[in-house]
Design an enzyme around this catalytic site. Structure first.
Site, mmCIF file in Angstrom:
data_model
loop_
_atom_site.group_PDB
_atom_site.id
_atom_site.type_symbol
_atom_site.label_atom_id
_atom_site.label_comp_id
_atom_site.label_asym_id
_atom_site.label_seq_id
_atom_site.Cartn_x
_atom_site.Cartn_y
_atom_site.Cartn_z
ATOM 1 N N GLY A 153 -0.540 4.140 -0.995
ATOM 2 C CA GLY A 153 -1.872 5.270 -0.627
ATOM 3 C C GLY A 153 -1.343 5.960 0.474
ATOM 4 O O GLY A 153 -0.636 6.969 1.042
ATOM 5 N N ASP A 154 -2.431 6.679 1.079
ATOM 6 C CA ASP A 154 -3.009 8.079 1.792
ATOM 7 C C ASP A 154 -2.226 7.646 3.397
ATOM 8 O O ASP A 154 -1.810 8.434 3.230
ATOM 9 C CB ASP A 154 -4.717 7.818 2.107
ATOM 10 C CG ASP A 154 -4.811 9.067 2.159
ATOM 11 O OD1 ASP A 154 -4.304 10.379 1.922
ATOM 12 O OD2 ASP A 154 -5.485 9.327 3.252
ATOM 13 N N LYS B 285 -13.064 19.584 17.269
ATOM 14 C CA LYS B 285 -11.937 18.802 16.778
ATOM 15 C C LYS B 285 -11.710 18.511 18.670
ATOM 16 O O LYS B 285 -11.049 19.409 18.768
ATOM 17 C CB LYS B 285 -11.260 18.501 16.258
ATOM 18 C CG LYS B 285 -9.918 17.090 16.398
ATOM 19 C CD LYS B 285 -10.576 16.367 16.010
ATOM 20 C CE LYS B 285 -8.949 14.878 16.022
ATOM 21 N NZ LYS B 285 -9.269 13.933 15.334
ATOM 22 N N HIS C 11 -9.617 2.614 19.257
ATOM 23 C CA HIS C 11 -9.533 3.372 19.898
ATOM 24 C C HIS C 11 -10.347 3.485 21.580
ATOM 25 O O HIS C 11 -10.033 3.873 22.677
ATOM 26 C CB HIS C 11 -9.468 4.837 19.532
ATOM 27 C CG HIS C 11 -9.104 5.243 17.950
ATOM 28 N ND1 HIS C 11 -7.694 4.009 17.587
ATOM 29 C CD2 HIS C 11 -9.446 5.154 17.024
ATOM 30 C CE1 HIS C 11 -8.182 3.905 15.856
ATOM 31 N NE2 HIS C 11 -9.131 4.740 15.456
ATOM 32 N N GLU D 28 -14.872 14.996 16.877
ATOM 33 C CA GLU D 28 -14.580 15.039 15.335
ATOM 34 C C GLU D 28 -15.225 16.122 14.445
ATOM 35 O O GLU D 28 -17.083 16.201 14.311
ATOM 36 C CB GLU D 28 -14.026 14.118 14.676
ATOM 37 C CG GLU D 28 -13.152 12.895 14.945
ATOM 38 C CD GLU D 28 -12.630 12.054 13.518
ATOM 39 O OE1 GLU D 28 -12.175 12.465 13.018
ATOM 40 O OE2 GLU D 28 -13.468 11.071 14.084
ATOM 41 N N ALA E 43 0.184 5.699 4.160
ATOM 42 C CA ALA E 43 1.359 6.031 3.750
ATOM 43 C C ALA E 43 2.793 7.396 3.408
ATOM 44 O O ALA E 43 3.634 7.513 4.081
ATOM 45 C CB ALA E 43 2.166 5.316 2.363
ATOM 46 N N LYS E 44 1.685 8.162 2.270
ATOM 47 C CA LYS E 44 1.793 9.127 1.985
ATOM 48 C C LYS E 44 1.930 10.625 3.655
ATOM 49 O O LYS E 44 2.364 11.080 4.065
ATOM 50 C CB LYS E 44 1.641 9.771 0.934
ATOM 51 C CG LYS E 44 2.189 9.188 -0.582
ATOM 52 C CD LYS E 44 0.811 9.595 -1.218
ATOM 53 C CE LYS E 44 -0.192 9.428 -1.872
ATOM 54 N NZ LYS E 44 0.100 9.734 -3.400
ATOM 55 N N GLY F 38 0.869 -1.034 -0.358
ATOM 56 C CA GLY F 38 -0.073 0.174 0.263
ATOM 57 C C GLY F 38 0.845 1.636 -0.045
ATOM 58 O O GLY F 38 0.619 2.436 0.399
ATOM 59 N N ASP G 150 -2.711 0.550 17.120
ATOM 60 C CA ASP G 150 -4.127 1.376 17.057
ATOM 61 C C ASP G 150 -2.942 2.774 17.730
ATOM 62 O O ASP G 150 -3.226 3.157 18.549
ATOM 63 C CB ASP G 150 -4.933 0.830 18.318
ATOM 64 C CG ASP G 150 -6.178 1.603 19.171
ATOM 65 O OD1 ASP G 150 -5.840 3.209 18.802
ATOM 66 O OD2 ASP G 150 -7.395 1.465 19.171
ATOM 67 N N HIS G 151 -3.738 3.937 16.242
ATOM 68 C CA HIS G 151 -2.795 4.592 16.690
ATOM 69 C C HIS G 151 -2.653 5.937 17.793
ATOM 70 O O HIS G 151 -1.851 6.621 17.814
ATOM 71 C CB HIS G 151 -3.011 5.726 15.306
ATOM 72 C CG HIS G 151 -4.605 6.582 14.691
ATOM 73 N ND1 HIS G 151 -5.471 6.341 14.991
ATOM 74 C CD2 HIS G 151 -3.860 7.975 15.012
ATOM 75 C CE1 HIS G 151 -5.995 7.466 14.626
ATOM 76 N NE2 HIS G 151 -5.227 7.938 14.476
HETATM 77 C C1 BG6 Z 1 -8.998 6.861 12.883
HETATM 78 C C2 BG6 Z 1 -10.564 6.510 11.992
HETATM 79 O O1 BG6 Z 1 -8.839 5.230 13.082
HETATM 80 O O2 BG6 Z 1 -9.490 7.609 13.901
HETATM 81 C C3 BG6 Z 1 -11.230 8.258 11.640
HETATM 82 O O3 BG6 Z 1 -10.817 5.322 10.902
HETATM 83 C C4 BG6 Z 1 -10.815 9.098 12.245
HETATM 84 O O4 BG6 Z 1 -12.014 7.981 10.662
HETATM 85 C C5 BG6 Z 1 -9.124 9.021 12.615
HETATM 86 O O5 BG6 Z 1 -10.731 10.365 11.833
HETATM 87 C C6 BG6 Z 1 -9.110 10.222 13.870
HETATM 88 O O6 BG6 Z 1 -7.700 10.083 14.631
HETATM 89 P P1 BG6 Z 1 -6.946 11.223 15.098
HETATM 90 O O7 BG6 Z 1 -5.864 10.845 15.748
HETATM 91 O O8 BG6 Z 1 -7.374 12.479 13.950
HETATM 92 O O9 BG6 Z 1 -7.915 11.655 15.913
#
Ligand code: BG6
Length: 493
Positions: free
Chosen positions: A14-15, A344, A239, A215, A17-18, A11, A176-177
């Site tokens: 992809g978005d 946000k 999350h 968001e 990666a970039k 990928g 899970d970022h």
């Molecule tokens: C992602 C979701 O896991 O987390 C997105 O798929 C969401 O829909 C995003 O916008 C939010 O992440 P962050 O780091 O911008 O709060």
């Protein structure tokens, strides 16, 4: 110290990666975590050349103002391979290139395979990595997987079994970022390094916990994905439940990935599995209608690109989790998340119980003294980072009127700006083999079990959507959910 490794990014055009991976690799390069001994193979279907790929990589790091020499030095480590994930021959090419780069950069056969693409290909890719002998014998072979990990418990379980045939659990890094975010990592420090909090961190002193992930953005160009997922699977299954487990877990015996995982899993196991009736009472869903935000008019969700005109997909969820264990019995964990909300903001409010008796309440006074404010500890995850605590103090002057005081700490913009991005931390963790900030299978499995029950109940009824105006904090039902228990959302932007 540099850890040599070859990154293979499926990928690569992809978005993700970039936007995230290349900039994060660049930051690691700048800091010296990556230096001479690394190489990146980007794969995807498009027929790009190495030079074209390197130009794209260089574009993605422009915001860091690299010198030409620095950008060239970084990009020279990148190689592109046009790849069809279903074509076995392409994996042979991948093996040959990997072996060549291994020698050229002395990578000690260390490999990180990053699956940044649609999950239906995960199984095929992993199987081919094994059958085409791309995995090495000497160094490490680690798999980094982006969400979604399945679309319900059964599909996640099946995917897991396919992956586990090739990679042992300790070599699987499920991203899970949120777990890479500075203030999410700070939850453990706030709890376990401050006796004033940890000694009160239970149902004797905490009234309720509130977790908001709001968001302002809509679904953007991800309608296709989001229609299938909805807010419940997009945010709650991963999350939000991760944050619940970090807030509610027992103190781990050590700060190691195994010890922490053990405690997180216990929390997830103790979250009440709701009956359909309980789902209806404890969870609400919403979908945004048209509305105004910052002077802009926004389309309703149903008119977004790749979204069905009569879509029943929820863009908002609010709910109450109950954790049936000794520490948390009776304490609601309220959660809410949605798109096109007022702003946000990710924050956690820990609401403490009132003092048993308000001795400052004087019945015979003419002006009735307002109720004491509950103590609230707020953890600000983003966009600002920090914490605050609301206490009651005495109002200056004659008498004993009380007044809430807010102790407030925020990291400065400079600190926040320089703090490592979540993906940067997670890539470095994967490079170092540290699984602390990734989701273990047991966590994923429990989260799906919890979420599946909500989904299945919802799927029995067509919701009355849209039901909240874009730019608001969700449908009325999300407020009623708390007021039924005489609670209210502390954060009301
Ligand atoms: C992602 C979701 O896991 O987390 C997105 O798929 C969401 O829909 C995003 O916008 C939010 O992440 P962050 O780091 O911008 O709060």
């Amino acid at each position: 110290m540099e850890q040599p490794a070859l990154f293979t990014i499926f990928g690569g055009t992809g978005d993700l990666a970039k936007r995230k991976l290349y900039p994060s690799l660049f930051r690691l390069f700048r800091k010296g975590n990556l230096n001479e001994h690394f190489a990146v193979i980007g794969t995807a279907r498009r027929p790009w050349s190495d030079d074209y790929y390197r130009d794209i990589v260089k574009e993605t790091i422009q915001s860091f103002d690299p010198t030409d020499a620095e950008a060239d030095a970084f990009a020279s480590h990148f190689y592109y391979l046009s790849h069809n994930v279903n074509d076995t021959n392409h994996y042979d090419e991948l093996r040959e290139l990997s072996v060549k780069l291994d020698e050229q950069y002395q990578l000690q056969e260390n490999r990180i395979y990053y699956l940044a693409m649609a999950p239906q290909f995960f199984g095929t890719i992993v199987q081919h990595l094994s059958s085409q002998k791309i995995l090495t014998e000497q160094g490490f072979n680690r798999l980094v997987i982006e969400k979604p990990f399945g679309f319900d418990y059964d599909s996640a379980n099946q995917l897991n079994q396919e992956i586990r045939k090739v990679f042992p659990e300790q070599n699987i890094f499920r991203i899970d970022h949120y777990l890479g975010k500075e203030m999410i990592q700070n939850i453990a420090v706030i709890r376990f390094a401050n006796n004033i909090f940890e000694s009160l961190w239970n149902n004797r002193y905490i009234d309720n916990v509130q977790i908001t992930f709001s968001e302002a953005l809509g679904v953007e160009e991800r309608g296709g994905y989001y229609e299938e997922s909805g807010a419940l699977k997009d945010m709650v299954q991963n999350h939000i439940l991760q944050v619940v487990s970090l807030l509610a877990m027992e103190v781990p015996t050590s700060f190691s990935d195994q010890a922490i995982r053990l405690e997180k899993v216990k929390v997830l196991e103790a979250i009440r599995r709701y009956s359909p009736e309980e789902v209806k009472n404890n969870f609400v869903r919403g979908q945004y209608d048209t509305g105004k935000l910052d002077g802009h008019d926004f389309l309703p969700y149903r008119q977004e690109e790749n979204v069905a005109e009569d879509s029943s997909t929820e863009t908002f969820v609010a709910g109450k989790f109950l954790i049936d264990n000794f520490r948390w019995s009776g304490v609601p964990f309220y959660v809410r998340t949605g798109k096109r909300m007022t702003e946000k903001g990710t924050r956690i409010n820990i609401v403490f119980k009132q003092v048993p008796v308000n001795v400052f309440h004087f019945d015979n006074e003419e002006s009735a003294q307002p109720e004491l404010q509950q103590n609230v500890l707020t953890i600000y995850i983003q966009p600002t980072e920090g914490f605050s605590l609301i206490l009651n103090g005495k109002e200056i002057g004659q008498g004993f009127e009380t007044d809430p005081v807010k102790l407030d700490f925020r990291h400065s913009c400079e600190v926040t700006g320089n703090s490592p991005e979540a993906y940067e931390k997670l890539l470095l963790d994967a490079l170092n083999g540290d699984g602390t900030n990734f989701s273990h299978w047991d966590e994923v499995a429990n989260s799906w079990e919890i979420v599946d029950r909500i989904r299945q109940t919802w799927d029995q009824e067509t919701p009355d959507f849209p039901n909240y105006t874009a730019g608001t904090m969700g449908p009325q039902a999300a407020f009623d959910l708390l007021s039924e228990n005489e609670h209210y959302w502390i954060w009301q932007p």
